[in-house]
Design an enzyme around this catalytic site. Sequence first.
Site, mmCIF file in Angstrom:
data_model
loop_
_atom_site.group_PDB
_atom_site.id
_atom_site.type_symbol
_atom_site.label_atom_id
_atom_site.label_comp_id
_atom_site.label_asym_id
_atom_site.label_seq_id
_atom_site.Cartn_x
_atom_site.Cartn_y
_atom_site.Cartn_z
ATOM 1 N N ASP A 13 44.141 39.224 43.503
ATOM 2 C CA ASP A 13 43.474 37.917 43.424
ATOM 3 C C ASP A 13 42.053 37.933 43.981
ATOM 4 O OD1 ASP A 13 45.893 36.955 42.406
ATOM 5 O OD2 ASP A 13 46.643 36.537 44.424
ATOM 6 N N LYS A 16 39.231 39.523 39.807
ATOM 7 C CA LYS A 16 39.070 40.549 38.764
ATOM 8 C C LYS A 16 38.833 39.921 37.398
ATOM 9 C CE LYS A 16 43.114 42.147 39.924
ATOM 10 N NZ LYS A 16 43.338 41.397 41.172
ATOM 11 N N GLY A 40 47.778 37.463 37.508
ATOM 12 C CA GLY A 40 47.288 36.152 37.090
ATOM 13 C C GLY A 40 45.778 36.189 37.223
ATOM 14 N N HIS A 41 45.090 36.256 36.113
ATOM 15 C CA HIS A 41 43.629 36.404 36.123
ATOM 16 C C HIS A 41 42.999 35.148 35.537
ATOM 17 C CE1 HIS A 41 44.128 41.088 36.140
ATOM 18 N NE2 HIS A 41 44.693 40.491 37.160
ATOM 19 N N GLN A 225 46.583 43.503 40.176
ATOM 20 C CA GLN A 225 46.947 43.615 41.594
ATOM 21 C C GLN A 225 45.749 44.173 42.395
ATOM 22 O OE1 GLN A 225 49.674 45.009 39.235
ATOM 23 N NE2 GLN A 225 49.972 42.821 39.166
HETATM 24 P P1 GDP Z 1 42.381 37.982 39.974
HETATM 25 O O1 GDP Z 1 43.866 38.069 40.000
HETATM 26 O O2 GDP Z 1 41.740 39.074 40.762
HETATM 27 O O3 GDP Z 1 41.816 37.898 38.586
HETATM 28 O O4 GDP Z 1 42.002 36.618 40.721
HETATM 29 P P2 GDP Z 1 42.694 35.179 40.489
HETATM 30 O O5 GDP Z 1 42.176 34.619 39.217
HETATM 31 O O6 GDP Z 1 44.154 35.252 40.690
HETATM 32 O O7 GDP Z 1 42.137 34.409 41.756
HETATM 33 C C1 GDP Z 1 40.779 34.269 42.002
HETATM 34 C C2 GDP Z 1 40.447 32.778 42.022
HETATM 35 O O8 GDP Z 1 39.144 32.603 42.539
HETATM 36 C C3 GDP Z 1 40.416 32.140 40.632
HETATM 37 O O9 GDP Z 1 40.843 30.828 40.747
HETATM 38 C C4 GDP Z 1 38.947 32.222 40.248
HETATM 39 O O10 GDP Z 1 38.576 31.204 39.336
HETATM 40 C C5 GDP Z 1 38.294 32.005 41.572
HETATM 41 N N1 GDP Z 1 36.988 32.669 41.758
HETATM 42 C C6 GDP Z 1 36.550 33.851 41.269
HETATM 43 N N2 GDP Z 1 35.322 34.131 41.750
HETATM 44 C C7 GDP Z 1 34.981 33.106 42.559
HETATM 45 C C8 GDP Z 1 33.852 32.824 43.383
HETATM 46 O O11 GDP Z 1 32.899 33.596 43.478
HETATM 47 N N3 GDP Z 1 33.868 31.652 44.084
HETATM 48 C C9 GDP Z 1 34.913 30.789 44.035
HETATM 49 N N4 GDP Z 1 34.857 29.685 44.757
HETATM 50 N N5 GDP Z 1 36.006 31.032 43.278
HETATM 51 C C10 GDP Z 1 36.037 32.181 42.566
HETATM 52 P P1 IMO Z 2 46.631 39.918 40.324
HETATM 53 O O1 IMO Z 2 46.426 40.881 39.183
HETATM 54 C C1 IMO Z 2 48.520 39.110 44.172
HETATM 55 C C2 IMO Z 2 52.458 40.894 44.852
HETATM 56 C C3 IMO Z 2 53.626 39.944 44.966
HETATM 57 C C4 IMO Z 2 54.496 40.730 45.923
HETATM 58 C C5 IMO Z 2 54.302 42.174 45.498
HETATM 59 C C6 IMO Z 2 55.360 42.718 44.553
HETATM 60 O O2 IMO Z 2 46.603 38.501 39.927
HETATM 61 O O3 IMO Z 2 45.738 40.263 41.474
HETATM 62 P P2 IMO Z 2 55.902 42.320 41.977
HETATM 63 O O4 IMO Z 2 56.292 41.085 41.241
HETATM 64 O O5 IMO Z 2 54.668 42.980 41.476
HETATM 65 O O6 IMO Z 2 57.022 43.295 42.117
HETATM 66 O O7 IMO Z 2 55.591 41.795 43.484
HETATM 67 O O8 IMO Z 2 53.040 42.191 44.836
HETATM 68 N N1 IMO Z 2 51.655 40.760 43.611
HETATM 69 C C7 IMO Z 2 50.446 40.189 43.572
HETATM 70 N N2 IMO Z 2 49.726 39.570 44.534
HETATM 71 N N3 IMO Z 2 48.012 39.256 42.936
HETATM 72 C C8 IMO Z 2 48.703 39.907 41.974
HETATM 73 O O9 IMO Z 2 48.177 40.184 40.763
HETATM 74 C C9 IMO Z 2 49.992 40.369 42.256
HETATM 75 N N4 IMO Z 2 50.947 40.998 41.540
HETATM 76 C C10 IMO Z 2 51.941 41.252 42.389
HETATM 77 O O10 IMO Z 2 53.232 38.711 45.500
HETATM 78 O O11 IMO Z 2 54.009 40.609 47.235
HETATM 79 MG MG MG Z 3 45.508 36.855 40.420
#
Ligand code: GDP
Ligand code: IMO
Ligand code: MG
Length: 431
Positions: A13, A16, A40-41, A225
């Site tokens: 998170d 990415k 979850g991206h 991840q």
């Molecule tokens: P990922 O799993 O690495 O793709 O990240 P996620 O999408 O799960 O979580 C990142 C969250 O931060 C999302 O809600 C993005 O929209 C948000 N985000 C990404 N870059 C920025 C930033 O520079 N500032 C803020 N405030 N939010 C951001």
């Molecule tokens: P993105 O791509 C954050 C965590 C779960 C748990 C552990 C194992 O959005 O960054 P799993 O279901 O993979 O066997 O769970 O890994 N986990 C993540 N945490 N972002 C993710 O993906 C994750 N994918 C798995 O919360 O701790």
């Molecule tokens: Mg994510």
Amino acid sequence: MANVVVVGAQWGDEGKGKIVDWLSSRADVICRFQGGHNAGHTLVIDGVVYKLHALPSGVVRSGKLSVIGNGVVLDPWHLVKEIETIRAQGVEITPETLMIAENTPLILPIHGELDRAREEAASKGAKIGTTGRGIGPAYEDKVGRRSVRVADLADRPTLEARVDRALAHHDALRRGLGLEPVDRAALIAQLEAISGEILQYAAPVWKVLNERRRAGSRILFEGAQGALLDVDFGTYPFVTSSNVIAGQAATGTGIGPGAIDFVLGIVKAYTTRVGEGPFPSELHDADGERLGARGHEFGTTTGRKRRCGWFDAVLVRQTCATSGVNGIALTKLDVLDGFERLKICVGYDLDGQRLDYLPTAADQQARCVPVYEEMEGWAESTEGARSWADLPGAAIKYVRRIEELIGCPVALLSTSPERDDTILVTDPFAD
Ligand code: GDP
Ligand code: IMO
Ligand code: MG
């Protein structure tokens, strides 16, 4: 640079999705190489939010090829639903724009069931806090040589033989857990019903990528991840079940390691984690609450509240090493606006000894006390900043200190969820 790998450098998170979407304008092919729909991206483009789980984040840009590589575990029913959802947002997805490796193992309903049953049965302290999506059990079947793979969907006798191989194992396991045996006929019927939807995208991805590469295409590899969830280098056993680090981009798609020209580590300006496991710089106070509230730190896949803490330079230096990171994209700097003081973890104290890495032994990890360096915060807003000149001096100092501590330069800086609120310092695709 022709080919760039993007990896999460913390516990996931990091942002990415946003960065991969931004970089996709410079790439021709965008490939997922590990993980599954546990990811979850989030992409935000002109205020419209796209949440991607199994589809690569390049999918929203037209004229690009999106690829799901063999290193991924794929839930076909989830994928079909996700394609429908994203199509409903106006994105075109066709066999010309999406390709799935024929040797990709499938996540079956029994994998999700097993994942959740194990988590429920585990005592406190033993729970991983998985996403419950069947990721672990599906990877276990892959290395156990009993997966049903995409190519198997094309031939009924092969499909039946593969299912039987998987069920010989799963039925025994299920008996032990007090679960009903699997309904073989129903599972085969379910797989047959979905096969046409999936097979239209199936291709020998390794071959296509190697040909595209020779023809001069630029390939962007999208990690899911983060490196601290890597099955080898993460905080085991509180990890996911795949290799997450950059080396996996090669084995998870079928290109040679020499094809990787630049590794971009995605790094949040503080630290978060979803699920159980060690987190030395975690905050249990008002600062932690404030990071969570300002950063909207709730999981994209499960909606769970993310644990929050200060930036841990020790861990990021470590993950930059294991992935051979050439430059980082520092995200969510804006979330730190308004903090009077900021802390950065610069080492650990273990029984009176200073460590510059996280030890592997669980008992030692538990005894590591973070050593912090304090920095001045800034009152100004950095939200939406699109140039270095828009940043207050204290924010620039914070970024520079992170670069020094992790030993890696900032290539990109992100200041909001919006695609274009991004500062380019070094183009990972530039020659
Ligand atoms: P990922 O799993 O690495 O793709 O990240 P996620 O999408 O799960 O979580 C990142 C969250 O931060 C999302 O809600 C993005 O929209 C948000 N985000 C990404 N870059 C920025 C930033 O520079 N500032 C803020 N405030 N939010 C951001
Ligand atoms: P993105 O791509 C954050 C965590 C779960 C748990 C552990 C194992 O959005 O960054 P799993 O279901 O993979 O066997 O769970 O890994 N986990 C993540 N945490 N972002 C993710 O993906 C994750 N994918 C798995 O919360 O701790
Ligand atoms: Mg994510």
